[in-house]
Design an enzyme around this catalytic site. Structure first.
Site, mmCIF file in Angstrom:
data_model
loop_
_atom_site.group_PDB
_atom_site.id
_atom_site.type_symbol
_atom_site.label_atom_id
_atom_site.label_comp_id
_atom_site.label_asym_id
_atom_site.label_seq_id
_atom_site.Cartn_x
_atom_site.Cartn_y
_atom_site.Cartn_z
ATOM 1 C CG PHE A 197 -1.783 1.181 1.403
ATOM 2 C CD1 PHE A 197 -2.605 1.646 0.377
ATOM 3 C CD2 PHE A 197 -1.795 1.857 2.618
ATOM 4 C CE1 PHE A 197 -3.412 2.769 0.559
ATOM 5 C CE2 PHE A 197 -2.599 2.977 2.803
ATOM 6 C CZ PHE A 197 -3.399 3.433 1.769
ATOM 7 C CB VAL A 198 3.429 2.557 2.320
ATOM 8 C CG1 VAL A 198 4.489 3.669 2.322
ATOM 9 C CG2 VAL A 198 2.433 2.785 3.455
ATOM 10 C CG HIS A 248 6.036 -13.471 -5.840
ATOM 11 N ND1 HIS A 248 6.496 -14.767 -5.877
ATOM 12 C CD2 HIS A 248 5.634 -13.244 -4.561
ATOM 13 C CE1 HIS A 248 6.377 -15.312 -4.685
ATOM 14 N NE2 HIS A 248 5.854 -14.414 -3.875
ATOM 15 C CB ALA A 301 9.761 -5.129 2.569
ATOM 16 C CE1 TYR A 351 4.791 -4.502 11.754
ATOM 17 C CE2 TYR A 351 3.646 -2.863 13.072
ATOM 18 C CZ TYR A 351 4.321 -3.214 11.920
ATOM 19 O OH TYR A 351 4.517 -2.279 10.938
ATOM 20 C CE LYS A 356 7.852 -2.351 11.016
ATOM 21 N NZ LYS A 356 8.545 -2.018 9.774
ATOM 22 N N GLY A 374 -25.304 1.636 5.140
ATOM 23 C CA GLY A 374 -26.283 2.218 6.050
ATOM 24 C C GLY A 374 -26.524 1.392 7.293
ATOM 25 C CB ILE A 375 -24.527 -1.253 8.958
ATOM 26 C CG1 ILE A 375 -24.663 -2.180 7.747
ATOM 27 C CG2 ILE A 375 -24.599 -2.041 10.259
ATOM 28 C CD1 ILE A 375 -23.531 -3.178 7.619
#
Length: 320
Positions: free
Chosen positions: A13-14, A35, A72, A143, A147, A192-193
């Site tokens: 995404f980034v 890949h 990554a 996580y 980091k 519209g929940i």
């Protein structure tokens, strides 16, 4: 002279947004891929690796490179299924990162930009308190711990070599193409929940993808960025309720938010074993970006309102 840049995580995404920005800026960019991907701009050089760990050989990828942007990572996921999460995170986020940085320093790379996480600071802030770049780290989950450990390894390496280090800790990143919980939120609102989220008075810092990418671009060559830690946000904190109201407006949908007290919501989440979810929903997490602003002369180029509008617009167009 243009910098020759190596980017990891180029299909994320980034990473995809970083590719678009650097190609637009005319940079000499090499994207590292696990890949082959047709999504990568044809103007980008690609380099393939089999894995990101302590044994990866980066010699060919680093040839002629003077800046590395390391996006990554093994990311935080809901419903972790591996038997030893911290070991899995360390293999990629600590051992893999340090291995790349060590080889980068040996290859003569001038600057290493590490995209870390606000989770290094912790999971929440108390009212009136903001995380800063100078806080003692207090990660909670595997996580965040990985980091933090990666940051420490990189800082030790930077002290022993001539390679400059820049650490960027983003808060929650949103923007066109965002997935996970942010995408679910847009879907719920569009359908519209009715949601029991109309009385949450927390404060959350967010960062638009465009703002994060702009800071990364700034840190490529800014002399004052060397060996610094930067927090990044839009500089305009909102409550969960306000965020949902803004998104509903851009979706042209009524805001069906039931004002259930946040204390009750948290209690219900705790009963069902969703404590971390309750924290993200009802708790506060604010960051102070004054160090980033002052040292770099940087400010977020887009507002939260503008970025959220663009995010919703992309979401609606992607469904056609």
């Amino acid at each position: 002279m243009l910098d020759s840049i190596l980017l990891t995580g180029a299909t994320g995404f980034v990473g995809q947004a970083v590719v678009r920005r650097l190609v637009s800026d005319g940079c000499l960019l090499t994207a590292v891929l696990r890949h082959n991907s047709s999504a990568i701009d044809k103007r980008v050089i690609t380099s393939q690796i089999e894995s990101l760990d302590g044994d990866t050989c980066w010699e060919d990828s680093l040839s002629g490179i003077n800046v590395v942007i390391h996006c990554a990572a093994r990311v935080h996921v809901m419903g972790e299924e591996v038997a030893d999460p911290i070991a899995a995170f360390r293999k990629v986020n600590v051992e893999g990162t340090f291995n790349l940085a060590r080889q980068a320093a040996k290859a003569g790379v001038r600057r290493f930009i590490y995209i870390s996480s606000i989770k290094v600071n912790g999971e929440s802030t108390s009212p009136g308190t903001l995380f800063t770049a100078f806080d003692i780290p207090a990660p909670v989950d595997p996580y965040g711990v990985s980091k933090m450990e990666a940051e420490r390894e990189l800082q030790a390496l930077a002290m022993q070599t001539d390679m400059e280090l820049v650490i960027i800790r983003p808060v929650l990143v949103y923007g066109p193409g965002v997935k996970a919980n942010f995408l679910n939120m847009l879907s719920w609102l569009e359908k519209g929940i009715p949601l029991p989220l109309g009385a949450i008075n927390n404060r959350r810092s967010l960062v638009a993808l465009e703002n994060l990418v702009d800071l990364i671009s700034t840190c490529i060559s800014h002399p004052a960025a060397a060996n610094q830690v930067f927090l990044v946000s839009d500089g305009d904190d909102v409550s969960t309720t306000q965020l949902l109201q803004h998104a509903s407006k851009f979706l042209s949908k009524p805001s069906l938010l039931v004002p259930v007290p946040s204390a009750l919501l948290s209690a219900i989440c705790y009963v069902f074993g969703r404590r971390s979810f309750a924290q993200r929903l009802c708790g506060s997490l604010q960051v102070d970006i004054s160090h980033t602003r002052d040292l770099l002369g940087w400010k977020p180029p887009v507002s939260l309102q503008t970025a959220l509008h663009e995010t919703v617009k992309y979401y609606l167009e992607s469904k056609k």
